[in-house]
Write an enzyme that holds these catalytic residues in place. Structure first.
Site, short mmCIF file in Angstrom:
data_model
loop_
_atom_site.label_atom_id
_atom_site.label_comp_id
_atom_site.label_asym_id
_atom_site.label_seq_id
_atom_site.Cartn_x
_atom_site.Cartn_y
_atom_site.Cartn_z
N ARG A 1 0.88 -1.18 0.00
CA ARG A 1 0.00 0.00 0.00
C ARG A 1 0.92 1.22 0.00
O ARG A 1 1.70 1.41 0.93
CB ARG A 1 -0.92 0.00 1.22
N HIS B 1 -7.22 0.69 -6.61
CA HIS B 1 -7.48 -0.17 -5.44
C HIS B 1 -8.14 -1.47 -5.95
O HIS B 1 -9.30 -1.74 -5.66
CB HIS B 1 -8.38 0.57 -4.45
N GLN C 1 -10.07 -4.07 -3.68
CA GLN C 1 -11.37 -3.61 -3.20
C GLN C 1 -12.45 -3.87 -4.25
O GLN C 1 -13.53 -4.36 -3.93
CB GLN C 1 -11.31 -2.12 -2.85
N ASP D 1 -17.15 7.06 -1.89
CA ASP D 1 -15.91 6.93 -1.11
C ASP D 1 -15.68 8.24 -0.37
O ASP D 1 -16.39 9.24 -0.63
CB ASP D 1 -14.75 6.64 -2.09
N CYS E 1 -16.25 1.38 0.27
CA CYS E 1 -15.08 0.56 0.62
C CYS E 1 -14.70 0.68 2.09
O CYS E 1 -14.02 -0.19 2.63
CB CYS E 1 -13.90 0.93 -0.27
N ARG F 1 -13.38 -8.91 1.30
CA ARG F 1 -11.97 -8.62 0.98
C ARG F 1 -11.12 -9.85 1.27
O ARG F 1 -10.25 -10.22 0.49
CB ARG F 1 -11.47 -7.43 1.83
N1 NVA Z 1 -9.91 6.44 -1.61
C1 NVA Z 1 -9.56 6.07 -0.27
C2 NVA Z 1 -9.81 4.61 -0.07
C3 NVA Z 1 -9.49 4.10 1.32
C4 NVA Z 1 -9.66 2.63 1.43
C5 NVA Z 1 -8.10 6.43 0.00
O1 NVA Z 1 -7.28 6.27 -0.92
O2 NVA Z 1 -7.79 6.89 1.09
N1 CP Z 2 -11.20 -0.39 2.21
C1 CP Z 2 -9.94 -0.41 2.68
O1 CP Z 2 -8.98 -0.62 1.93
O2 CP Z 2 -9.83 -0.20 4.01
P1 CP Z 2 -8.49 0.03 4.85
O3 CP Z 2 -7.96 1.39 4.47
O4 CP Z 2 -8.93 -0.04 6.28
O5 CP Z 2 -7.51 -1.05 4.50
#
Ligand code: NVA
Ligand code: CP
Length: 315
Positions: free
Chosen positions: A113, A140, A143, A229, A269, A297
């Site tokens: 990540r 992502h 997801q 989101d 998500c 997930r």
């Molecule tokens: N779009 C959000 C998704 C979090 C799971 C982010 O990138 O923070």
């Molecule tokens: N949806 C998702 O990726 O959640 P986290 O940021 O908690 O991993």
């Protein structure tokens, strides 16, 4: 075996964006996820990844991604190594290519990540083992894999359906668009001005699988699935105040759900901010499947890890 040979026996495939797998491979993954979920619910031991190790690298916060990959890998009989920028040399500017060479000699699979997609692509280029995108600024894919599996569980095939995207033209929106192009559904996209999706960043071949709407209510008209989101994604916190103003009308509420199909689902998500991108009535209401979505997930990622390490398992 040569002392420098890679450990894996299956050709290395990475999962860096949704378009890295074919529609036919997704059909296989969804079937495997259903079977792996069934085994989990029945406490049926399934350890195909015994002695395999997953390295998880987090440069941003996470709850679901960490728990789902970590629990999932243990359930498959493997183990995990958890690294963050703060507690590894990644935060002290060790080159990505050196980190990739080292980590991929000691583990069988890497989940990352991070911020820019270019970072995960560079890591994958120097990795001997499969690399999975656990979220970048651009995509992502894990997801959306879970979201589509959840849709299929509740409603059957997503082919030919309409997914309304209400909100930021971000990593989630880009990935939904890639999925629509690959799996044959349409995205109705409504983003505030200045936060539109960039077709080139999303990596789309054409604009045939999405329609753009100024008014989010219009995007929801007749939709089979409504999804949104956070207004401010990780890494964009400095824009928080400006985004709060720009996104004020992009809150999925009961009015929006009412113009969607009567059996439309709501997904998010997570994490969610009730009263910002979604009202409490919608996310906690009867059309919301967000908890199934979060749980799934783990099941889909177990199927993905099985596929990347063992190829097509049919049992
Ligand atoms: N779009 C959000 C998704 C979090 C799971 C982010 O990138 O923070
Ligand atoms: N949806 C998702 O990726 O959640 P986290 O940021 O908690 O991993």
């Amino acid at each position: 075996m040569s002392p420098t040979a890679p450990l894996t026996t299956v050709p290395v495939r990475h999962y860096l964006q949704f378009s890295d797998l074919s529609a036919e491979e997704y059909a296989h993954l969804f079937a495997r996820a259903a079977e792996i979920k069934r085994k989990f619910k029945a406490y049926e031991k399934y350890h195909p990844l015994a002695d395999r190790t997953l390295a998880m690298i987090f440069e941003k916060a996470s709850t679901r991604t960490r728990v789902s990959f970590e629990a999932g890998m243990y359930q498959l009989g493997g183990s995990v190594v958890h690294l963050t920028t703060g507690d590894s040399q990644l935060g002290r500017a060790e080159p990505i290519e050196d980190s990739a060479r080292v980590i991929s000699r000691m583990t069988d699979l890497v989940m990352i990540r991070t911020y820019g997609q270019d970072k995960i692509e560079k890591f994958a280029q120097y990795s001997r083992v499969p690399v999975i995108n656990g979220l970048t600024n651009e995509f992502h894919p894990c997801q959306i894999l879970a979201d589509i599996f959840t849709y299929i569980e509740h409603r059957g095939s997503i082919q030919g359906k309409v997914v309304a995207w209400v909100g930021d033209g971000n990593n989630m929106a880009n990935t939904w668009l890639q999925a629509a192009e690959l799996l044959g559904f349409t995205v109705h996209l409504s983003t505030p001005s200045g936060y539109e999706v960039d077709q080139a960043v999303a990596g789309l071949r054409s604009s045939a699988s999405y329609k753009v709407f100024k008014d989010p209510q219009d995007a929801c008209q007749g939709a089979d699935l409504v999804t949104t989101d956070v207004w401010t994604s990780m890494g964009f916190e400095a824009e928080n105040e400006a985004r709060k103003k720009a996104f004020a009308d992009w809150c999925v509420d009961t009015d929006m759900m009412q113009v969607a199909q009567p059996d439309a689902l709501f997904m998010h998500c997570l994490p969610a901010h009730r009263g910002e991108e979604v009202s409490a009535e919608v996310i906690d209401g009867p059309q919301s499947v967000v908890w199934d979505e979060a749980e799934n997930r783990m099941h889909v990622q177990k199927a993905l890890m099985e596929f990347l390490l063992l190829g097509r398992v049919s049992a």
